[in-house]
Design a protein around this motif. Structure first.
Motif, PDB file in Angstrom:
ATOM      1  N   GLU A 140       0.960  -1.050   0.004  1.00  0.00           N
ATOM      2  CA  GLU A 140      -0.080   0.077  -0.064  1.00  0.00           C
ATOM      3  C   GLU A 140       0.883   1.265   0.041  1.00  0.00           C
ATOM      4  N   PHE A 141       1.817   1.247   0.978  1.00  0.00           N
ATOM      5  CA  PHE A 141       2.761   2.461   0.854  1.00  0.00           C
ATOM      6  C   PHE A 141       3.608   2.614  -0.186  1.00  0.00           C
ATOM      7  N   CYS A 142       3.853   1.474  -0.764  1.00  0.00           N
ATOM      8  CA  CYS A 142       4.928   1.691  -1.990  1.00  0.00           C
ATOM      9  C   CYS A 142       4.043   1.885  -3.371  1.00  0.00           C
ATOM     10  N   LEU A 143       2.868   1.848  -3.370  1.00  0.00           N
ATOM     11  CA  LEU A 143       1.986   1.970  -4.714  1.00  0.00           C
ATOM     12  C   LEU A 143       2.355   3.216  -5.131  1.00  0.00           C
ATOM     13  N   PRO A 144       2.011   4.565  -4.350  1.00  0.00           N
ATOM     14  CA  PRO A 144       2.009   5.771  -5.007  1.00  0.00           C
ATOM     15  C   PRO A 144       3.526   5.939  -5.650  1.00  0.00           C
ATOM     16  N   LEU A 145       4.873   5.489  -4.911  1.00  0.00           N
ATOM     17  CA  LEU A 145       6.139   5.230  -5.438  1.00  0.00           C
ATOM     18  C   LEU A 145       6.275   4.813  -6.852  1.00  0.00           C
ATOM     19  N   ILE A 146       5.594   3.575  -6.862  1.00  0.00           N
ATOM     20  CA  ILE A 146       5.799   2.818  -8.252  1.00  0.00           C
ATOM     21  C   ILE A 146       4.851   3.424  -9.431  1.00  0.00           C
ATOM     22  N   GLU A 147       3.738   4.153  -9.041  1.00  0.00           N
ATOM     23  CA  GLU A 147       2.872   4.741  -9.868  1.00  0.00           C
ATOM     24  C   GLU A 147       3.378   5.983 -10.345  1.00  0.00           C
ATOM     25  N   TYR A 148       4.336   6.512  -9.740  1.00  0.00           N
ATOM     26  CA  TYR A 148       4.873   7.732  -9.973  1.00  0.00           C
ATOM     27  C   TYR A 148       5.755   7.554 -11.307  1.00  0.00           C
ATOM     28  N   CYS A 149       6.604   6.412 -11.045  1.00  0.00           N
ATOM     29  CA  CYS A 149       7.457   5.983 -12.063  1.00  0.00           C
ATOM     30  C   CYS A 149       6.881   5.210 -13.111  1.00  0.00           C
ATOM     31  N   PHE A 150       5.640   4.811 -12.848  1.00  0.00           N
ATOM     32  CA  PHE A 150       4.667   4.279 -14.344  1.00  0.00           C
ATOM     33  C   PHE A 150       4.191   5.411 -14.954  1.00  0.00           C
ATOM     34  N   TYR A 151       3.881   6.569 -14.147  1.00  0.00           N
ATOM     35  CA  TYR A 151       3.448   7.798 -14.908  1.00  0.00           C
ATOM     36  C   TYR A 151       4.419   8.386 -15.790  1.00  0.00           C
ATOM     37  N   VAL A 152       5.633   8.484 -15.277  1.00  0.00           N
ATOM     38  CA  VAL A 152       6.883   9.160 -16.055  1.00  0.00           C
ATOM     39  C   VAL A 152       6.992   8.431 -17.261  1.00  0.00           C
ATOM     40  N   GLY A 153       7.053   7.094 -17.259  1.00  0.00           N
ATOM     41  CA  GLY A 153       7.344   6.239 -18.333  1.00  0.00           C
ATOM     42  C   GLY A 153       6.268   6.382 -19.354  1.00  0.00           C
ATOM     43  N   MET A 154       4.802   6.479 -18.788  1.00  0.00           N
ATOM     44  CA  MET A 154       3.890   6.357 -19.894  1.00  0.00           C
ATOM     45  C   MET A 154       3.761   7.687 -20.360  1.00  0.00           C
ATOM     46  N   LYS A 155       4.030   8.892 -19.877  1.00  0.00           N
ATOM     47  CA  LYS A 155       3.993  10.109 -20.093  1.00  0.00           C
ATOM     48  C   LYS A 155       5.156  10.191 -21.239  1.00  0.00           C
ATOM     49  N   ALA A 156       6.235   9.830 -21.070  1.00  0.00           N
ATOM     50  CA  ALA A 156       7.392   9.932 -21.917  1.00  0.00           C
ATOM     51  C   ALA A 156       7.122   9.224 -23.394  1.00  0.00           C
ATOM     52  N   LEU A 157       6.591   8.373 -23.316  1.00  0.00           N
ATOM     53  CA  LEU A 157       6.251   7.559 -24.580  1.00  0.00           C
ATOM     54  C   LEU A 157       5.064   8.111 -25.389  1.00  0.00           C
ATOM     55  N   LYS A 158       4.116   8.504 -24.690  1.00  0.00           N
ATOM     56  CA  LYS A 158       2.799   9.276 -25.019  1.00  0.00           C
ATOM     57  C   LYS A 158       3.023  10.341 -25.489  1.00  0.00           C
ATOM     58  N   THR A 159       3.902  11.196 -25.036  1.00  0.00           N
ATOM     59  CA  THR A 159       4.031  12.700 -25.625  1.00  0.00           C
ATOM     60  C   THR A 159       5.550  12.614 -26.490  1.00  0.00           C
ATOM     61  N   ASP A 160       6.155  11.443 -26.684  1.00  0.00           N
ATOM     62  CA  ASP A 160       7.152  11.285 -27.542  1.00  0.00           C
ATOM     63  C   ASP A 160       8.243  11.947 -27.095  1.00  0.00           C
ATOM     64  N   LYS A 161       8.649  12.135 -25.749  1.00  0.00           N
ATOM     65  CA  LYS A 161       9.645  12.865 -25.077  1.00  0.00           C
ATOM     66  C   LYS A 161      10.596  12.137 -24.286  1.00  0.00           C
ATOM     67  N   LYS A 162      11.692  12.530 -23.886  1.00  0.00           N
ATOM     68  CA  LYS A 162      12.698  11.806 -23.382  1.00  0.00           C
ATOM     69  C   LYS A 162      12.423  11.865 -21.739  1.00  0.00           C
ATOM     70  N   ILE A 163      12.813  11.072 -20.976  1.00  0.00           N
ATOM     71  CA  ILE A 163      12.689  11.122 -19.458  1.00  0.00           C
ATOM     72  C   ILE A 163      13.622  12.018 -18.956  1.00  0.00           C
ATOM     73  N   THR A 164      13.371  13.198 -18.417  1.00  0.00           N
ATOM     74  CA  THR A 164      14.465  14.163 -18.143  1.00  0.00           C
ATOM     75  C   THR A 164      15.399  13.492 -16.765  1.00  0.00           C
ATOM     76  N   LYS A 300       4.591   1.430 -28.552  1.00  0.00           N
ATOM     77  CA  LYS A 300       5.502   1.512 -27.693  1.00  0.00           C
ATOM     78  C   LYS A 300       5.013   1.715 -26.333  1.00  0.00           C
ATOM     79  N   LEU A 301       3.696   2.054 -25.916  1.00  0.00           N
ATOM     80  CA  LEU A 301       3.334   2.036 -24.685  1.00  0.00           C
ATOM     81  C   LEU A 301       2.878   0.337 -24.335  1.00  0.00           C
ATOM     82  N   LEU A 302       2.572  -0.398 -25.300  1.00  0.00           N
ATOM     83  CA  LEU A 302       2.045  -1.622 -25.220  1.00  0.00           C
ATOM     84  C   LEU A 302       3.472  -2.325 -24.764  1.00  0.00           C
ATOM     85  N   PHE A 303       4.437  -2.134 -25.558  1.00  0.00           N
ATOM     86  CA  PHE A 303       5.747  -2.709 -25.098  1.00  0.00           C
ATOM     87  C   PHE A 303       6.198  -2.491 -23.692  1.00  0.00           C
TER      88      PHE A 303
END
Length: 491
Positions: A140-164, A300-303
């Motif tokens: 439960e306490f790790c879920l938001p931490l992992i969710e953040y990383c998931f969001y960063v990855g999905m956003k980078a590929l969805k917007t076709d930008k690099k992870i800063t 890319k998102l599916l991968f």
């Protein structure tokens, strides 16, 4: 225009925060609605955190299997409230709020406009699941931490930008925290790193691999600083590596001497069944997520999604344990699945009906989600139970009559008797954990045979202790099972 958007954002965040408060209040036994959180895991964490505050050295003086940062968190909750889970309740709300905000961000990558109407049912499906158990789990306490990383990855590929580099640094911080809370959840990060290494290599962005890797490494080191300081202070690094790594890797896994590959396959099938059974809606949303990404040809998102799901699932269940709460970490993928459900609904309904339904959904989402959470959550049976009916409070009336009492939770996981009584255990093996460890059994037996504690509590067994007499017993329902607890006092 900017002011209106800012106000809309504040209103949305307020609605999400209200959702977090409602979900944790209804679904977690740590909330003030409940007389007590009687799940053994939170009580183990709380007892260890309390012991650390009172001078016990983790793993050396007090034995438990999770990571040090989890117990440091429970030091904080103990300081907020020493004999209740009020502090845990506050931290759970914060974790839930962060998870839901990040979930909203993921949904908004695919859907326009306000997504509050989607966040409320999503929260219900996650936090009322059987995998949530009673609240206060490492997952439960790790879920938001992992969710953040998931969001960063999905956003980078969805917007076709690099992870800063800064995003990679924060991802590294979350990786480090998860490492020092429960390392089996690192499967997500293994999948994340492998997926982006492949994607960067295909795009011939080798430089980006090294920049991101270095940034993540710095983040991991930042998260590790409190651990280094703590164990350096007590010169207890040997205890850290023996208990947290060696014991978990070699004593906690299940299985016989069968073929390792065959055993792994069996374990994964058991894990799949546990996931589908304990977190059914999360399992279904995962399927919807795959369907949506395939249908919309988001290659890319599916991968990335596939790498994360497979790696997270594999490292969660390959060890052979399939407790209900293990599946909760798979909730990280539920927002994408909900997007699949929303897409399906949009396809089924005509435009004018879609708009009409959307307006109704916004109005009804909160009410229906709360009612659904009450109906689906298996914990609500305990809400109206008086504290005096619970063995923890009943026994404490007897225990508290002794000046500076000592206590041993004998032969079973921490039942909450240390928590309610406020007692700091004087035995390293303060309860019996789910690990084959002979020293634990022998030490508890030695304490009972030599009368090293004033009181002993047992569960479903009434041993014939030579130096103790049984002074009380109490039957109580723990989820679907009724257990009998016995209190023994030194003669």
């Amino acid at each position: 225009m900017k002011t209106n958007k800012k106000n809309e954002k504040l209103i949305e965040r307020g609605a999400i925060f209200l959702c977090a408060v409602l979900m944790i209040t209804i679904c977690s036994k740590s909330s003030p609605l409940y007389p007590f959180n009687d799940w053994d895991d939170p009580n183990c964490f709380f007892t260890v955190g309390k012991s650390m505050v009172n001078g016990k050295v983790l793993y050396h003086d007090i034995f438990e299997q999770k990571g040090p940062l989890l117990y440091m968190l429970h030091e904080l909750t103990y300081l907020i409230s020493g004999t209740t889970f009020l502090g845990v309740y506050v931290v759970e709300i914060i974790a839930c709020f962060a998870t839901l905000v990040l979930s909203a961000k993921i949904i908004r990558l695919f859907c326009e406009g306000s997504v509050v109407f989607a966040v409320y049912p999503l929260a219900t499906l996650i936090y009322s699941s059987l995998s949530f158990c009673s609240g206060d789990s490492a997952e439960e306490f790790c879920l938001p931490l992992i969710e953040y990383c998931f969001y960063v990855g999905m956003k980078a590929l969805k917007t076709d930008k690099k992870i800063t580099p800064l995003q990679a640094l924060f991802c590294g911080v979350t990786l480090g925290v998860v490492l020092w809370v429960k390392f089996t959840m690192l499967g997500f990060y293994i999948g994340f790193i492998l997926a982006f290494v492949v994607l960067y290599i295909r795009q011939k962005q080798i430089k980006e691999i090294f920049i991101s890797a270095l940034s993540m490494l710095v983040g991991v080191l930042i998260s590790t600083i409190p651990v280094i300081i703590y164990f350096a202070k007590y010169n207890a690094f040997n205890d850290l590596f023996e208990v947290y790594f060696y014991d978990n890797l070699f004593l906690y896994s299940t299985g016989s001497n069968t073929n390792p590959l065959f055993k792994a396959i069996i374990n994964l099938f058991m894990g799949l069944a546990a996931f589908a059974g304990y977190h059914t809606f999360g399992f279904l949303l995962l399927i919807f997520g795959f369907i949506m990404l395939i249908k919309h040809k988001e290659k890319k998102l599916l991968f990335l999604f596939s790498c994360l799901v497979v790696s997270t699932f594999f490292f969660t269940f390959v060890g052979g344990r399939a407790y209900a709460y293990y599946s909760f970490v798979m909730s990280v993928f539920s927002p994408v699945g909900l997007v699949g459900v929303i897409s399906f609904c949009k396809y089924k309904f005509k435009k004018h009906r879609e708009e009409k339904i959307a307006k109704t959904a916004h109005k009804l989402a909160g009410v229906l989600s709360v009612l659904a959470a009450i109906a689906l959550c298996r914990n609500t049976y305990l809400i109206f139970i008086p504290q005096d009916d619970m063995p923890q409070f009943r026994f404490n009336k007897i225990i508290s009559q002794t000046n500076q009492p000592t206590l041993l939770n004998y032969g079973f996981l921490d039942g909450g008797f240390y928590t309610v009584s406020g007692i700091v255990p004087n035995c390293k093996y303060f309860c019996q954990l789910n690990v084959e460890y002979n020293e634990m059994y022998h030490t508890q037996q030695e304490y009972a045979e030599q009368g090293k504690v004033d009181f002993i509590v047992t569960k479903n067994e009434k041993p014939d202790f030579e130096l103790y007499e049984c002074v009380d017993s109490c039957e109580f329902v723990y989820w679907y099972d009724t257990s009998t607890y016995y209190l023994f006092k030194l003669k």
